[in-house]
Motif scaffolding. Sequence first.
Motif, PDB file in Angstrom:
ATOM      1  N   LEU A   6      20.011  56.982  67.399  1.00  0.00           N
ATOM      2  CA  LEU A   6      20.084  58.495  67.641  1.00  0.00           C
ATOM      3  C   LEU A   6      21.045  59.048  67.180  1.00  0.00           C
ATOM      4  N   GLY A   7      21.037  60.190  66.787  1.00  0.00           N
ATOM      5  CA  GLY A   7      22.010  61.193  66.264  1.00  0.00           C
ATOM      6  C   GLY A   7      23.116  61.611  67.260  1.00  0.00           C
ATOM      7  N   ASP A   8      23.774  62.201  66.785  1.00  0.00           N
ATOM      8  CA  ASP A   8      25.203  62.564  67.608  1.00  0.00           C
ATOM      9  C   ASP A   8      24.652  63.993  68.497  1.00  0.00           C
ATOM     10  N   GLY A   9      24.994  63.588  69.967  1.00  0.00           N
ATOM     11  CA  GLY A   9      24.484  64.750  70.632  1.00  0.00           C
ATOM     12  C   GLY A   9      23.326  64.298  71.449  1.00  0.00           C
ATOM     13  N   TRP A  10      22.611  63.324  71.022  1.00  0.00           N
ATOM     14  CA  TRP A  10      21.273  63.031  71.839  1.00  0.00           C
ATOM     15  C   TRP A  10      21.127  63.041  73.209  1.00  0.00           C
ATOM     16  N   ALA A  11      22.327  62.553  73.711  1.00  0.00           N
ATOM     17  CA  ALA A  11      22.389  62.253  75.396  1.00  0.00           C
ATOM     18  C   ALA A  11      22.344  63.958  75.837  1.00  0.00           C
ATOM     19  N   ASP A  12      23.194  64.845  75.311  1.00  0.00           N
ATOM     20  CA  ASP A  12      23.241  66.200  75.847  1.00  0.00           C
ATOM     21  C   ASP A  12      21.959  66.812  75.861  1.00  0.00           C
ATOM     22  N   GLU A  13      21.139  66.487  74.499  1.00  0.00           N
ATOM     23  CA  GLU A  13      20.000  67.138  74.373  1.00  0.00           C
ATOM     24  C   GLU A  13      18.972  66.560  75.431  1.00  0.00           C
ATOM     25  N   LEU A  14      18.999  65.113  75.631  1.00  0.00           N
ATOM     26  CA  LEU A  14      18.210  64.717  76.573  1.00  0.00           C
ATOM     27  C   LEU A  14      18.327  65.435  77.928  1.00  0.00           C
ATOM     28  N   LEU A  15      19.465  65.308  78.343  1.00  0.00           N
ATOM     29  CA  LEU A  15      19.974  65.783  79.794  1.00  0.00           C
ATOM     30  C   LEU A  15      19.315  67.403  79.792  1.00  0.00           C
ATOM     31  N   ASP A  16      19.397  67.817  78.702  1.00  0.00           N
ATOM     32  CA  ASP A  16      19.142  69.442  79.012  1.00  0.00           C
ATOM     33  C   ASP A  16      17.542  69.512  79.037  1.00  0.00           C
ATOM     34  N   GLN A  17      16.891  68.628  78.483  1.00  0.00           N
ATOM     35  CA  GLN A  17      15.581  68.721  78.353  1.00  0.00           C
ATOM     36  C   GLN A  17      14.982  68.299  79.749  1.00  0.00           C
TER      37      GLN A  17
END
Length: 535
Positions: free
Chosen positions: A336-347
Amino acid sequence: MSYDTPSGPPPSGPPPGGQAETLDSRGGDRPRGRGRRSTVLAAGAAVAVVAVGGAAWATLSFFSTGDQPAEALPASTLGYASIDLDPSGGQKIAALRALSKFPAFDDVVGLDADDDVRRWIFDEIQGETECEALDYDDDVAPWLGDRFAVAAVDAGGDLPAPVFVLQVSDDDAADAGLQAIRECAGGDSVEGAWSIRDGWALIGETQQIVDDAAADAAEASLADDDDFQHWTSEAGDSGIVSLYAAPEVGALLADELGGVGDDLGLAPEEVVPEESIELLKEFRGAAATIRFDDGGLELEMAADAGATGSMADGDAAGDLVASLPEGTVAALGLSLGDGWADELLDQIAEATGESTDELVAQASEVLGIDLPQDAETLAGSAIALAVDGDFDPESWFGGAAEPGSGIGVKILGDPDGVEDVLDKLRAAAAGQDAGFLDSDADDEAVALGPDADYRAKLLSDRGLGGTDSFERVVEHHDDAAVVLFVDFDAGDDWLVKLAGDDQDVRENLEPLEGLGMSAWLDGDTSHAVLKITTD
């Protein structure tokens, strides 16, 4: 495969001394134009089924070079799927050898390398219809070629128009044959039309659609379109089936999805996330190819990475899965690339209607970790779920007092940081069965699982990447963001055992060797290969 009538390549240009001849379903010759007359085409249904039916048989063939249906379609074509039934002899034999390992293939298809695939398809279709008057040798074989396609063509309407493309070896014979098929299928009772030019028959709903498509293709064909060439090239070596989606498909889908909300009396973003709509509008294209390769059937895809919105854009999943124990039955690795957790939480927040801050607060309270940073630390640079040949599903799902060994997770990352996050999770799970959070670590990886022996095996046994089964089924694991591996032969033929006492099913599962998938990013292009191999 030999055919009753030799079929060379279609004419490459107009006849000497004059304009190219065009035949259409009105009958006779006509200069290229954009007439508005329409006629009926019962042949459209029958011959289209031949083309689509070819897909069922196309797994016997490989792609061969030469003229392709894209040459007969306009550059404005939105979507395209082609099938080639005339590969080179060596590849064809290799495909037959692979498929003949399955008893069901001989029982159901029963074709040999020198059989006429087109005759087989015709016989199968005729057996399901009442059109007994048609004779393959008289009405079809003299003109039907080996390449077929179905396309979505911009015909000026709200939605693209379907157009079928058939390669023909004799334009006049094809016109007569289509007329015969139309009469046998019901004459004027079925709407449709065709236009034949330079070795290709275009079949569509109206005469204007096929006339316009033929005229536009003569000016600028899909085969010469820059986007088509780019994406089909990105999809790798050509194969038995080629698929293409033009950049305009994204905007079309975005409009259609946005219209769903109107039909339901809802705002578009209440039906489809606004971010997804915007990604579709920025879509740049995609293509895929199905081919035989090294004894296996392979699907390779290439698409606009920006439109996929994938969080898996690292490059260490393949190396991690390759480092698993040699006896691994199945594995799934993600990088998983950098920032994946932020992206997942936003989704998740967008899908649930909650704010990201509220979601983070709730999850942090339940899990006892700090989001998103602890989630990214826990996933490391790559994380893999592994299943060993000794894995016993009943010990996990059958109510056994102690879970068995043979399943675990391996994380490639900072062992100290991963352990700190695991300590938080264990504290939050105090008093609950949290055996899966038990862990061991070495200098570069952490192994999770309820069995200490298998955790040690995950860290010490690094032989999977050197096995023939892994190398054959996961060919593109270097720098992969996602890798899936399944060994059908490992674990004492576990797949065959799933069939129980059904001998027919067992015999058709036995030839399977493995299943693999790898996905990776190359700049702004997302690639993926899915492959299944036989013993």
